[in-house]
Design a protein around this motif. Structure first.
Motif, PDB file in Angstrom:
ATOM      1  N   ASN A 141       0.811  -1.215   0.000  1.00 22.96           N
ATOM      2  CA  ASN A 141       0.000   0.000   0.000  1.00 22.96           C
ATOM      3  C   ASN A 141       0.844   1.265   0.000  1.00 22.96           C
ATOM      4  OD1 ASN A 141      -3.101  -0.568   0.202  1.00 22.96           O
ATOM      5  ND2 ASN A 141      -2.086  -2.164   1.406  1.00 22.96           N
ATOM      6  N   GLY A 142       2.085   1.131  -0.518  1.00 24.18           N
ATOM      7  CA  GLY A 142       2.887   2.302  -0.861  1.00 24.18           C
ATOM      8  C   GLY A 142       3.832   2.815   0.196  1.00 24.18           C
ATOM      9  N   MET A 143       4.018   2.072   1.293  1.00 22.84           N
ATOM     10  CA  MET A 143       4.882   2.538   2.362  1.00 22.84           C
ATOM     11  C   MET A 143       6.274   1.952   2.200  1.00 22.84           C
ATOM     12  SD  MET A 143       4.144   2.472   6.491  1.00 22.84           S
ATOM     13  CE  MET A 143       2.577   3.326   6.344  1.00 22.84           C
ATOM     14  N   ALA A 162     -11.934   2.139  -6.370  1.00 26.31           N
ATOM     15  CA  ALA A 162     -11.467   0.761  -6.559  1.00 26.31           C
ATOM     16  C   ALA A 162      -9.953   0.786  -6.575  1.00 26.31           C
ATOM     17  CB  ALA A 162     -12.010   0.173  -7.856  1.00 26.31           C
ATOM     18  N   ALA A 163      -9.361  -0.340  -6.221  1.00 27.88           N
ATOM     19  CA  ALA A 163      -7.902  -0.441  -6.196  1.00 27.88           C
ATOM     20  C   ALA A 163      -7.429  -1.510  -7.162  1.00 27.88           C
ATOM     21  CB  ALA A 163      -7.425  -0.765  -4.783  1.00 27.88           C
ATOM     22  N   LYS A 164      -6.360  -1.207  -7.867  1.00 26.68           N
ATOM     23  CA  LYS A 164      -5.724  -2.171  -8.754  1.00 26.68           C
ATOM     24  C   LYS A 164      -4.236  -2.214  -8.451  1.00 26.68           C
ATOM     25  CE  LYS A 164      -9.035  -1.609 -12.569  1.00 26.68           C
ATOM     26  NZ  LYS A 164      -9.202  -1.240 -14.003  1.00 26.68           N
ATOM     27  N   LYS A 165      -3.665  -3.388  -8.535  1.00 22.24           N
ATOM     28  CA  LYS A 165      -2.260  -3.550  -8.201  1.00 22.24           C
ATOM     29  C   LYS A 165      -1.398  -3.288  -9.429  1.00 22.24           C
ATOM     30  CE  LYS A 165       0.333  -6.572  -5.103  1.00 22.24           C
ATOM     31  NZ  LYS A 165       0.335  -7.901  -4.428  1.00 22.24           N
ATOM     32  N   LYS A 166      -0.405  -2.435  -9.260  1.00 23.10           N
ATOM     33  CA  LYS A 166       0.533  -2.122 -10.335  1.00 23.10           C
ATOM     34  C   LYS A 166       1.936  -2.091  -9.753  1.00 23.10           C
ATOM     35  CE  LYS A 166       1.555   1.266 -13.948  1.00 23.10           C
ATOM     36  NZ  LYS A 166       1.174   2.560 -14.568  1.00 23.10           N
ATOM     37  N   ASN A 167       2.805  -2.912 -10.337  1.00 20.65           N
ATOM     38  CA  ASN A 167       4.196  -3.007  -9.868  1.00 20.65           C
ATOM     39  C   ASN A 167       4.274  -3.303  -8.371  1.00 20.65           C
ATOM     40  OD1 ASN A 167       5.135  -2.372 -12.491  1.00 20.65           O
ATOM     41  ND2 ASN A 167       5.022  -0.176 -12.055  1.00 20.65           N
ATOM     42  N   GLY A 168       3.358  -4.163  -7.913  1.00 16.38           N
ATOM     43  CA  GLY A 168       3.380  -4.608  -6.523  1.00 16.38           C
ATOM     44  C   GLY A 168       2.713  -3.694  -5.526  1.00 16.38           C
ATOM     45  N   THR A 219      -2.544   7.646  11.040  1.00 17.71           N
ATOM     46  CA  THR A 219      -2.947   8.364   9.835  1.00 17.71           C
ATOM     47  C   THR A 219      -3.146   7.410   8.660  1.00 17.71           C
ATOM     48  OG1 THR A 219      -0.608   8.878   9.417  1.00 17.71           O
ATOM     49  CG2 THR A 219      -1.934  10.575  10.510  1.00 17.71           C
ATOM     50  N   PHE A 220      -2.331   6.357   8.602  1.00 16.92           N
ATOM     51  CA  PHE A 220      -2.533   5.334   7.571  1.00 16.92           C
ATOM     52  C   PHE A 220      -3.874   4.645   7.776  1.00 16.92           C
ATOM     53  CE2 PHE A 220      -2.331   1.050   5.889  1.00 16.92           C
ATOM     54  CZ  PHE A 220      -1.730   1.199   4.656  1.00 16.92           C
ATOM     55  N   SER A 221      -4.192   4.288   9.025  1.00 17.47           N
ATOM     56  CA  SER A 221      -5.478   3.644   9.333  1.00 17.47           C
ATOM     57  C   SER A 221      -6.642   4.535   8.930  1.00 17.47           C
ATOM     58  CB  SER A 221      -5.574   3.323  10.830  1.00 17.47           C
ATOM     59  OG  SER A 221      -4.724   2.271  11.202  1.00 17.47           O
ATOM     60  N   GLU A 222      -6.527   5.833   9.247  1.00 26.62           N
ATOM     61  CA  GLU A 222      -7.578   6.789   8.927  1.00 26.62           C
ATOM     62  C   GLU A 222      -7.794   6.861   7.417  1.00 26.62           C
ATOM     63  OE1 GLU A 222     -10.170   9.982  10.567  1.00 26.62           O
ATOM     64  OE2 GLU A 222      -9.209   8.186  11.347  1.00 26.62           O
ATOM     65  N   PHE A 251      -0.640   5.186   1.189  1.00 23.50           N
ATOM     66  CA  PHE A 251       0.330   6.015   1.910  1.00 23.50           C
ATOM     67  C   PHE A 251       0.604   7.329   1.185  1.00 23.50           C
ATOM     68  CE2 PHE A 251       4.674   6.847   3.751  1.00 23.50           C
ATOM     69  CZ  PHE A 251       4.202   7.152   5.011  1.00 23.50           C
ATOM     70  N   GLU A 252       0.528   7.314  -0.133  1.00 22.06           N
ATOM     71  CA  GLU A 252       0.689   8.554  -0.889  1.00 22.06           C
ATOM     72  C   GLU A 252      -0.429   9.531  -0.533  1.00 22.06           C
ATOM     73  OE1 GLU A 252       1.125  10.022  -5.557  1.00 22.06           O
ATOM     74  OE2 GLU A 252       0.603   7.938  -5.089  1.00 22.06           O
ATOM     75  N   LEU A 253      -1.655   9.024  -0.490  1.00 23.43           N
ATOM     76  CA  LEU A 253      -2.795   9.860  -0.131  1.00 23.43           C
ATOM     77  C   LEU A 253      -2.701  10.300   1.333  1.00 23.43           C
ATOM     78  CD1 LEU A 253      -5.465  11.064  -1.120  1.00 23.43           C
ATOM     79  CD2 LEU A 253      -6.590   8.907  -0.463  1.00 23.43           C
ATOM     80  N   CYS A 254      -2.249   9.414   2.187  1.00 25.60           N
ATOM     81  CA  CYS A 254      -2.062   9.717   3.601  1.00 25.60           C
ATOM     82  C   CYS A 254      -1.117  10.899   3.789  1.00 25.60           C
ATOM     83  CB  CYS A 254      -1.525   8.476   4.318  1.00 25.60           C
ATOM     84  SG  CYS A 254      -1.021   8.731   6.026  1.00 25.60           S
ATOM     85  N   ARG A 255      -0.012  10.889   3.084  1.00 30.14           N
ATOM     86  CA  ARG A 255       0.970  11.973   3.226  1.00 30.14           C
ATOM     87  C   ARG A 255       0.438  13.306   2.706  1.00 30.14           C
ATOM     88  NH1 ARG A 255       6.312   9.528   0.583  1.00 30.14           N
ATOM     89  NH2 ARG A 255       4.713   8.771  -0.846  1.00 30.14           N
ATOM     90  N   GLU A 256      -0.423  13.240   1.686  1.00 26.55           N
ATOM     91  CA  GLU A 256      -1.013  14.473   1.156  1.00 26.55           C
ATOM     92  C   GLU A 256      -2.008  15.073   2.145  1.00 26.55           C
ATOM     93  OE1 GLU A 256      -2.642  14.277  -2.733  1.00 26.55           O
ATOM     94  OE2 GLU A 256      -0.907  13.223  -3.586  1.00 26.55           O
TER      95      GLU A 256
END
Length: 321
Positions: free
Chosen positions: A120-122, A308-314, A290-293, A272-277
């Motif tokens: 999830n990007g972390m 919706a979520a799609k997996k790209k490059n893991g 903040t990640f949980s939120e 995590f990208e959205l979390c940091r924004e």
């Protein structure tokens, strides 16, 4: 502080914690059996406050017959060991591996989050920080046996007229207690007046195949409690109009989901990208919360068919649909 309900006199004891949430409220119920609900963390300051609080109402540690734990977080279970030789310890079945410090359980959680947070990007730096925080929190409790399993609808041991309500969301092990006659609740961290309880992401338990969608659970659990007439919370002051607060919390979650949707825009972003924004500064101090939120509100929008979520490059990337 003494609390008078229709059938019981309950004493509130405030215990300090080393955590950002501040003091925790524990409750002592005197009667034919002496009941303690939650304990505070395993610190010298908490031991002193709890011991003195019980002494003020004429009780010693060994006078407690039943210890009821609302959930597994260390500010609520940390001093349970002080009652192990004299009291029955009761709680939800999902409390057990935490309370007993099951090392296999801890290892499974560690492995789950290593993979899950990466997907999830972390990056490793933040994952290591979260794992370090988890290891730190564990130090504020000691292993204790769970003697009595409580589930939805059970009568609270030693508290005639009080029933157990399962309230997962903030914690998978969470229960609240409600008095049948007047709907007064002892709610742990499920309902808190001055702050919104975080629906903390958890790993699946051994018997489960996928992680719980904790914010969705929390909303369902809140809706179960709308008939409560008064709530005694694990932190802060009591809540005199729980129904109104529950409506407010649900509306705030809906509004926050809209905010996350706007931040997502027309792009594809990891959690995590959205979390940091959304939390450019806070995420540095509280990456886990903040990640949980962030993930919780993405879960909510996904359940409503809006993302919706799609997996790209893991890595899973979320987008509007």
């Amino acid at each position: 502080m003494k609390i008078n309900t229709n059938q019981n006199v309950i004493h509130q004891i405030t215990v300090p914690t080393p955590f950002l949430v501040g003091d925790v409220n524990v409750f002592a119920v005197q009667g034919k059996q002496n009941i303690l609900i939650d304990t505070g963390p395993d610190t010298p300051e908490a031991v002193e406050a709890l011991t003195e609080g019980l002494k003020e109402i004429g009780l010693a540690l060994e006078d407690i017959d039943i210890l009821i734990l609302t959930h597994h977080h260390p500010d609520h279970i940390g001093l349970a060991y002080m009652f192990e030789s004299t009291a029955i310890t009761a709680g939800h079945r999902k409390l057990q591996p935490w309370l007993e410090k099951d090392m296999e359980h801890y290892s499974r959680i560690h492995d789950f989050f290593q993979e899950f947070l990466t997907e999830n990007g972390m990056d490793k730096r933040w994952i290591d920080k979260i794992q370090s925080q988890r290891d730190h929190y564990v130090k504020y409790s000691r292993p204790v046996q769970l003697n009595c399993i409580l589930k939805e609808g059970d009568q609270c041991p030693g508290m005639p007229g009080w029933n157990v309500i399962e309230t997962p969301g903030h914690a998978q092990s969470h229960i609240a207690l409600m008095q049948q006659e007047d709907n007064v609740m002892i709610a742990g961290d499920h309902i808190i007046g001055h702050i919104s309880s975080n629906a903390i992401i958890e790993a699946p338990y051994k018997e489960e195949k996928s992680r719980p969608k904790t914010l969705l659970q929390y909303r369902t659990s809140l809706k179960k409690c709308t008939e409560a007439s008064k709530v005694f919370a694990g932190h802060g002051k009591s809540v005199d109009d729980p129904g109104a607060l529950i409506t407010k919390r649900l509306n705030e979650q809906d509004s926050k989901a809209e905010m996350f949707l706007r931040k997502l825009g027309n792009e594809k972003k990891s959690v995590f990208e959205l979390c940091r924004e959304v939390y450019p500064e806070i995420h540095r101090k509280q990456p886990d919360l903040t990640f949980s939120e962030t993930l919780g509100h993405l879960d909510l929008m996904e359940a409503e068919g809006r993302t919706a979520a799609k997996k790209k490059n893991g890595v899973y990337l979320y987008e509007k649909i």
